[in-house]
Scaffold this active site. Structure first.
Site, PDB file in Angstrom:
ATOM      1  N   CYS A 234      12.642  -6.254 -36.803  1.00 21.31           N
ATOM      2  CA  CYS A 234      12.882  -4.821 -36.619  1.00 21.31           C
ATOM      3  C   CYS A 234      13.227  -4.491 -35.179  1.00 21.31           C
ATOM      4  O   CYS A 234      13.878  -3.474 -34.911  1.00 21.31           O
ATOM      5  CB  CYS A 234      11.669  -4.002 -37.064  1.00 21.31           C
TER       6      CYS A 234
ATOM      7  N   HIS B  37       5.683  -2.469 -35.412  1.00 22.06           N
ATOM      8  CA  HIS B  37       6.926  -2.244 -36.141  1.00 22.06           C
ATOM      9  C   HIS B  37       7.772  -1.286 -35.322  1.00 22.06           C
ATOM     10  O   HIS B  37       7.243  -0.402 -34.661  1.00 22.06           O
ATOM     11  CB  HIS B  37       6.593  -1.639 -37.500  1.00 22.06           C
TER      12      HIS B  37
END
Lengths: 621, 750
Positions: free
Chosen positions: B68, B442
């Site tokens: 990510c 994340h």
């Protein structure tokens, strides 16, 4: 110093949301608490002496309503719409007129554009006495000032709002001494808007026993609203606490005209767009703009119209300013264009063009309209951007409005006309206030600056740099202002209180203070508004603003952003961290500076020389 | 399918109906789960032809396991118009590269979409579920409790979670796979730049606006050239950003040199010297890059810092310039980005072990140093230093300081000689880090697109969000999501004003929704009011779905809104509970009259159905609004107004009919009390069906007629009582129509 995250609770589901419960909102109901911390961090030194914290009243944040589902693992990326909420603001009220010196300056000093030149040189303290005596004699009477023009002398010679409109004259009271009360009984209401009302058992006794010049405070916190007696030794025991089911009160105001020991008019604006008119002594209330029938967006700011018993102005987040009458009913609102008084007015292109440029306010309903049976009394659409704050000038002629798009509008609200349009350096404007003599307007914004605007010159005169985050609230200290020197204060999201002194003489110097003179560059900028930044490295030219604009109107009303190099920068005389949370409001009283923060701490800082209350620890030096 | 249809038509025995419908329902649910329209798609429904510059593509990026960091940064880079166009246009193409006048297409393979795995393993014994039970199950799944007879629920099967949405995105596709080696990459050796260019081109050349892109090859190349990223551990997005830009710069320069060398080799004699002369004349770049056309990365992202050092002993000042591609700023609690930038330029004392070597005095002296910006870049990237070593340097901690950032910015810390020190910037992308520490987390990015407003890119999932969403990441909210890298691009005052005009209308809608989400029911009796309201919201949703363009006429002033839709109370009437996605629902009613158990059950089902649907519709509304505003044209407006009138009339007459039918059914329903099972699929899906199909009200009306003609009582169970007018009727119709209608509609439409 590290700020640790809330204790992680590794989730069983999903990759997000290990956050746990929001630490700011408690799980159970708690009470207010009062404390008197002492120590060097609770005082600050300014030119005139040392301000010492008198007490810290911590308002209890109400737990979520039982009907609300507990939020255990909130998804940080949740896109659900969230209701508006504001930090704790306080409306102060003294039943004794003396404590409100902003009245002082309305009378003697020369006003902007006002021919009243009497007693300009009158010393502030003298005039205060005269105002005081006027007030205290009128104070107990309830019919002192109404919308009729003749009696507005005390507040300056500005005409009353809506003067001349026969339809707006309030129905005369049958019994001259009795004020009209709101419709519903708050404690007995079965409305689902109000969840609970807790009234102090000995309220009546407390009201009669308290000192006449004591201060009341009305404060909002989360979904609660509290009425507190600041002059009481047990102020943490609120006089009344209202808990709303879901709505948050975002703003409120007290009517200074109708106040008396038996009657107080409070208006509260909510995150649902609704408004409540509350009379705390009889515990009655009326709900206005119910279900958003007139305007469905939250109310960001609400104030009584100066001099009016019945009329107040609410700023909605869709860019509308709406005047309500506390005693009129709601009804379906049909916009009335100013031109024809008929819906879908016929002014067409010209108006639209100037409206989109923002140089005119759209009068959706004029105060002079004949249709005055129901609310709203008047409605103005300034733009489509959220209005964050507004303030009436002390001479009751003007309204300054700060918006989310960074615009400051100076409006003649009696004529319903836009006079000036200014722009922030960047970011939105979050707070606005007027100097006591109505000559200057202050705005605070997301550029961390407080800007000082001169109304007479229609220009920016200084930028005040000191806050380390967005400015939440600005206010003048009328006790420390005279006709040449102004003292004002501000609080911001950095949890800091800044005090500033500015001097008229200092501002008129051609290159004042710390402006660095780089002729070659600064002379090129006459206005940032038209400066296009170069797209290639080779071109250094700025398109020098062609002041011949397409729209002539714009020239007189709209003012371009001034480059940094041309505006004096003012430093604060005090820059003190007063809270570990962002601060949201401040005000000055005769004895103290009162500040509030987002977590509900209301702190009273005694002015130098004010004796702390007996029993609390004495501070040396 | 036909047999099923016959069964319905025939109105066969109740139990027979049930099982058949249940199986069909389960299947329908599967299909429905898959074919739900995302808010993004709804927003893009009437978007018109594809754009050539790629600014209207909204693709998610596949996450191969902790990639990510790459996805969020590449997305932010793609949406910088300046950068994207420069990448596309470099290297400039020679005639030999474009044989048929067009650019050679990127080698993209379209991966076939995944086979949907049914959330419930096929189990013949599974009892048919009524719609409310399905809803309950959905909630339960969301909360982590598996339905009976199942194994633990996988995260991606819980509806409304990010995992679920990502899975949906992958199921829908198209999935553009960039997995092959690109041997003839624009005349360059394959490198980070070509990999990035492939991604950009693939997006621009794609034939759909939405989908998922799989940047496998890009990551392979990048990892090949950057050793540190070769593992599959969590990486830092800001570090990645710096490396990518530097790689691009290096690649481009290398290519330029190669090109020049090639030219020199090919040409000879006079021709060559002319070339060289021309080349060098063209090449003068203020950045000092001596080859033509390669300075664009510097041009966009690079700024110049001046560090002014003043020796405290001899008072001589010295200056040194250094370039920067981004500014890493230290953070303070409860501060703003403005203030952090100011601190960045504060004086630093060089003393003790950090003394400055002064040439004038000779030797190490105490000095005062400050860094100021000499040249501002076009795209200003601010890196918020949220990760700091603990005092003993043992590990990296994450700072959750609340740092606010405005939508626009000007820099205070410019040098006196700086050109255009009051340059105005606008925030266009925020890369957010979610997580409690530096080692696990994340990244997502929230980007302001050219004319679609703000969009959230979370790996494969792309979702439009409102402007204020960006303010959730200052750092103090629970959920541990904080802004980490801010991208500001230069703009002008005029552009800002124009944008604010456009935004304004959307803002009003949002404010109304914020108001309504805090709204409480009014003072009527609880039962009646909720039902009435639910009725209102359902009808309202009908409006949204059917006439999203037409509503433009109404958004101008909210009072008008109330005016033009008499049967619907004001917008603010939604009893939308303020619950985030993963929790169980509850109503907003604190007081409830004691009812019979059956009544309660029924009510709860309806309520839940309503709430689920409301949430969906809310989003639909929001996005419908956005879309609408952007497409406002005068002619359309007129057309819309007409349509409104027609539809209003239609709706009005519809609701009248509904009332009649409902009264009928009330009586019937009382007889049917024993049967709790609901036929057909769950209503929320039904509603979504309706929304998908757009203005098919006429079609539905025909169903209702059909209903009544057949007098099929078994369909009138559960939910028509208690005066729930159109809502009950709608859900009824939907139930029927979803079991029937979908097939029917495919017949009609196909």
């Amino acid at each position: 110093m590290f700020v640790l995250p809330p204790p992680p609770r590794y989730p069983l589901n999903g990759q997000y949301g290990a956050g746990g419960i929001n630490p700011l909102v408690p799980a159970i109901e708690t009470n207010n608490s009062l404390s008197n911390p002492t120590g060097p961090e609770w005082q600050f030194l300014v030119g005139e002496g040392t301000y010492v914290l008198k007490e810290d009243l911590h308002l209890a944040t109400p737990p979520p309503h039982p009907s609300e589902a507990p939020i255990i693992n909130p998804n940080p990326l949740s896109t659900a719409p969230q209701p508006a909420s504001a930090g704790t603001k306080v409306s102060l009220l003294s039943l004794d007129g003396r404590s409100n010196p902003s009245m002082v300056f309305k009378n003697p000093l020369a006003f902007v554009g006002n021919g009243n030149s009497s007693s300009i040189q009158e010393h502030p303290s003298e005039s205060r006495l005269s105002a005081e005596s006027k007030f205290s004699s009128e104070d107990k009477l309830s019919t002192s000032i109404s919308d009729a023009p003749a009696t507005s002398v005390t507040l300056g010679s500005a005409p009353a709002f809506g003067e001349g409109n026969a339809f707006l004259v309030p129905v005369p009271l049958k019994d001259g001494n009795k004020r009209r009360k709101p419709k519903n009984n708050m404690t007995k209401s079965n409305s689902s808007f109000i969840s609970r009302v807790i009234v102090d058992e000995s309220l009546n006794r407390k009201l009669t026993d308290r000192p006449a010049d004591g201060l009341f405070a009305f404060a909002n916190i989360n979904r609660a609203f509290q009425w507190i007696d600041l002059s009481s030794a047990t102020k943490q025991d609120y006089l009344t606490k209202i808990l709303f089911t879901k709505a948050h009160c975002l703003c409120h105001d007290v009517n200074l005209i109708t106040r008396s020991s038996s009657h107080i008019d409070i208006i509260m604006g909510f995150s649902t767009g609704e408004i409540i008119w509350w009379e705390p002594i009889s515990q009655r209330y009326t709900r206005l703009n119910k279900n958003g029938i007139i305007n469905s967006t939250p109310v960001s700011e609400i104030t009584w119209i100066p001099g009016s018993e019945n009329l107040f102005l609410a700023a909605h987040m869709d860019g509308s300013l709406v005047v309500y009458d506390k005693e009129k009913d709601d009804a379906q609102f049909n916009p009335e264009d100013e031109a024809s008084g008929v819906p879908n007015g016929t002014d067409g292109e010209n108006d639209t063009a100037s409206k989109t440029k923002g140089t005119k306010i759209q009068v959706v309903k004029s105060v002079h309209s004949k249709n005055q049976k129901t609310n709203p009394v008047a409605a103005w659409k300034l733009s489509n951007q959220r209005i964050n704050a507004f303030a009436f000038s002390p001479d009751n002629r003007h309204l300054a409005v700060g918006s989310e798009d960074g615009t400051l509008r100076i409006i003649d609200y009696l004529k319903e006309e836009l006079l000036d349009l200014f722009y922030s350096y960047y970011g939105s404007l979050t707070c606005v206030c007027w100097s006591p003599d109505a000559k200057y307007v202050l705005t605070g914004g997301q550029d961390d600056l407080i800007s000082i605007w001169s109304v007479a010159d229609s220009a920016l005169v200084a930028r005040c740099q000191g806050h380390q985050s967005w400015v939440s609230s600005v206010a003048f200290d009328p006790w420390r202002c005279d006709d040449r020197n102004y003292r004002f204060g501000s609080v911001g999201e950095d949890g800091r209180l800044c005090l500033w002194d500015f001097n008229v003489g200092m501002l008129h110097r051609p290159r004042a203070l710390s402006v660095r003179h780089r002729g070659s560059i600064s002379s090129r900028y006459t206005a940032l508004q038209r400066a296009e930044t170069s797209t290639t490295a080779a071109s250094h030219l700025r398109s020098n603003s062609n002041l011949e604009t397409e729209d002539d109107e714009e020239d007189t009303v709209s003012h371009p952003v001034e480059p940094r190099a041309r505006i004096p920068i003012l430093p604060p005389v005090l820059n003190k961290n007063i809270d570990t949370h962002p601060a949201c409001w401040l005000d000055f009283t005769e004895d103290a500076i009162i500040t509030s923060c987002k977590s509900g701490h209301i702190r009273t800082w005694n002015r130098p020389g004010i004796e702390p209350i007996p029993g609390s620890a004495q501070k040396s030096g | 399918m036909a047999a099923f249809f016959n069964k319905i038509k025939g109105g066969s025995t109740a139990s027979g109906n049930q099982t058949a419908k249940d199986n069909a329902a389960a299947k329908k649910r599967d299909e429905q789960i898959i074919l739900e329209m995302t808010p993004l798609e709804k927003m893009l429904r009437n978007a018109g032809p594809l754009r050539e510059d790629g600014s209207d593509r909204f693709y998610g990026f596949e996450n191969f396991g902790n990639t990510c960091y790459c996805n969020s940064i590449v997305q932010a880079l793609f949406y910088s118009d300046l950068f994207r166009n420069s990448v596309i246009n470099y290297p400039s193409l020679s005639p030999s590269d474009t044989p048929d006048g067009t650019r050679p297409r990127v080698n993209v393979s379209i991966r076939p979409p995944m086979q949907p795995t049914p959330p419930n393993p096929p189990n013949g014994k599974q009892k048919g579920l009524s719609s409310s039970q399905v809803i309950k199950q959905r909630q339960a799944i969301n909360a982590g409790m598996p339905p009976p007879g199942q194994g633990p629920v996988r995260p991606e099967d819980k509806p409304d979670t990010p995992e679920y949405k990502k899975k949906q995105a992958m199921l829908k596709g198209p999935i553009l796979e960039l997995a092959q080696e690109n041997t003839n990459a624009y005349g360059m050796d394959e490198c980070t730049f070509t990999g990035l260019k492939d991604i950009f081109l693939a997006l621009i050349e794609s034939q759909t606006r939405t989908g998922v892109l799989s940047p496998q090859r890009f990551l392979e190349i990048f990892k090949r050239d950057n050793e540190m990223f070769r593992n599959s551990m969590h990486q830092d997005a800001h570090e990645f950003y710096g490396l990518v830009l530097n790689d691009v710069i290096a690649n481009v320069e290398a290519n330029a040199h190669k090109f020049k060398a090639q030219l020199e080799n090919q040409q000879n004699g006079l021709a060559q010297s002319v070339e060289n002369a021309l080349g060098s004349a063209m090449a003068k770049h203020t950045n000092g890059v001596t080859t033509p056309g390669t300075g664009w990365v510097h041009d966009i992202f690079e700024g110049v810092l001046t560090s002014e050092t003043k020796c405290l002993t001899c008072e001589t000042g010295s200056q040194r310039d250094e370039t920067f591609l981004d500014l890493s700023i230290d953070l303070e609690e409860h501060s703003s980005v403005t203030s952090c930038l100011r601190k960045f330029s504060d004086e630093e004392m060089l003393c003790e072990r950090n003394k400055f070597h002064c040439d004038h005095c000779g030797g190490l002296q105490e000095a005062e140093k400050r860094m100021k910006v000499k040249r501002l870049p076009k795209v200003l990237t601010l890196h918020l230093k949220r990760f700091k070593y603990t005092e003993d340097y043992s590990r990296l901690q994450k700072l959750f300081h609340r740092v606010v950032y405005p939508y626009h910015l000007r820099m205070f810390n410019t040098t006196d000689e700086a050109e255009d020190p009051d340059r105005l910037y606008e925030l266009y992308a925020v890369v957010v880090h979610i997580g409690g520490n530096a080692y696990h987390g994340h990244y997502v990015s929230i980007i302001k697109t050219q004319d679609r407003g703000w969009v959230l890119f979370d790996d494969e999932m792309v979702e439009p969000v409102d402007k204020h969403f960006v303010r959730n990441f200052f750092g103090e909210k629970p959920g541990m999501a904080t802004a980490y890298v801010l991208f500001y691009q230069e703009t002008t005052f005029e552009k800002v004003r124009e944008e604010q005009e456009r935004e304004g209308m959307e803002d009003i809608k949002l404010a109304s929704q914020a108001a309504s989400s805090a709204q409480e029911d009014d003072d009527k009796s609880p039962k009646a009011s909720t039902q009435l309201k639910r009725q209102a919201t359902f009808s309202q949703r009908a409006t949204v779905d059917h006439e999203e363009l037409g509503k433009l006429a109404r958004t101008n002033t909210s009072p008008e809104q109330a005016l033009s839709s008499p049967p619907i109370p004001a917008l603010a009437n939604h009893p939308i509970p303020e619950v985030p996605v993963t929790t169980t629902n509850s109503t907003s009613e604190p007081v409830e009259v004691v009812k019979s158990k059956e009544d309660k059950k029924r009510e709860k089902k309806e309520r839940e159905a309503a709430e689920k649907a409301e949430k969906q519709a809310e989003r639909a509304e929001k996005l419908a609004e956005k879309e609408r505003e952007k497409q406002a044209k005068i002619e359309e407006k007129k057309r819309q107004e007409e349509r409104i009138k027609n539809l209003q009339q239609a709706r009005k007459s519809e609701s009248d009919e509904l009332q009649k039918a409902l009264e009928e059914s009330k009586k019937l329903a009382k007889e049917e009390n024993a049967k709790k099972r609901e036929s057909g699929s769950s209503s929320p899906f039904g509603l979504l069906d309706r929304s998908k199909r757009g203005s098919k009200s006429m079609a539905k009306r025909s169903f209702s007629f059909f209903h009544r003609e057949k007098g099929d009582n078994s369909h009138f169970t559960n939910g028509e009582t208690n005066g729930e007018h159109s809502e009950g009727k709608d859900s009824l119709k939907d139930r029927l129509s979803s079991s029937l209608g979908r097939k029917k509609s495919t017949n009609i439409l196909a």
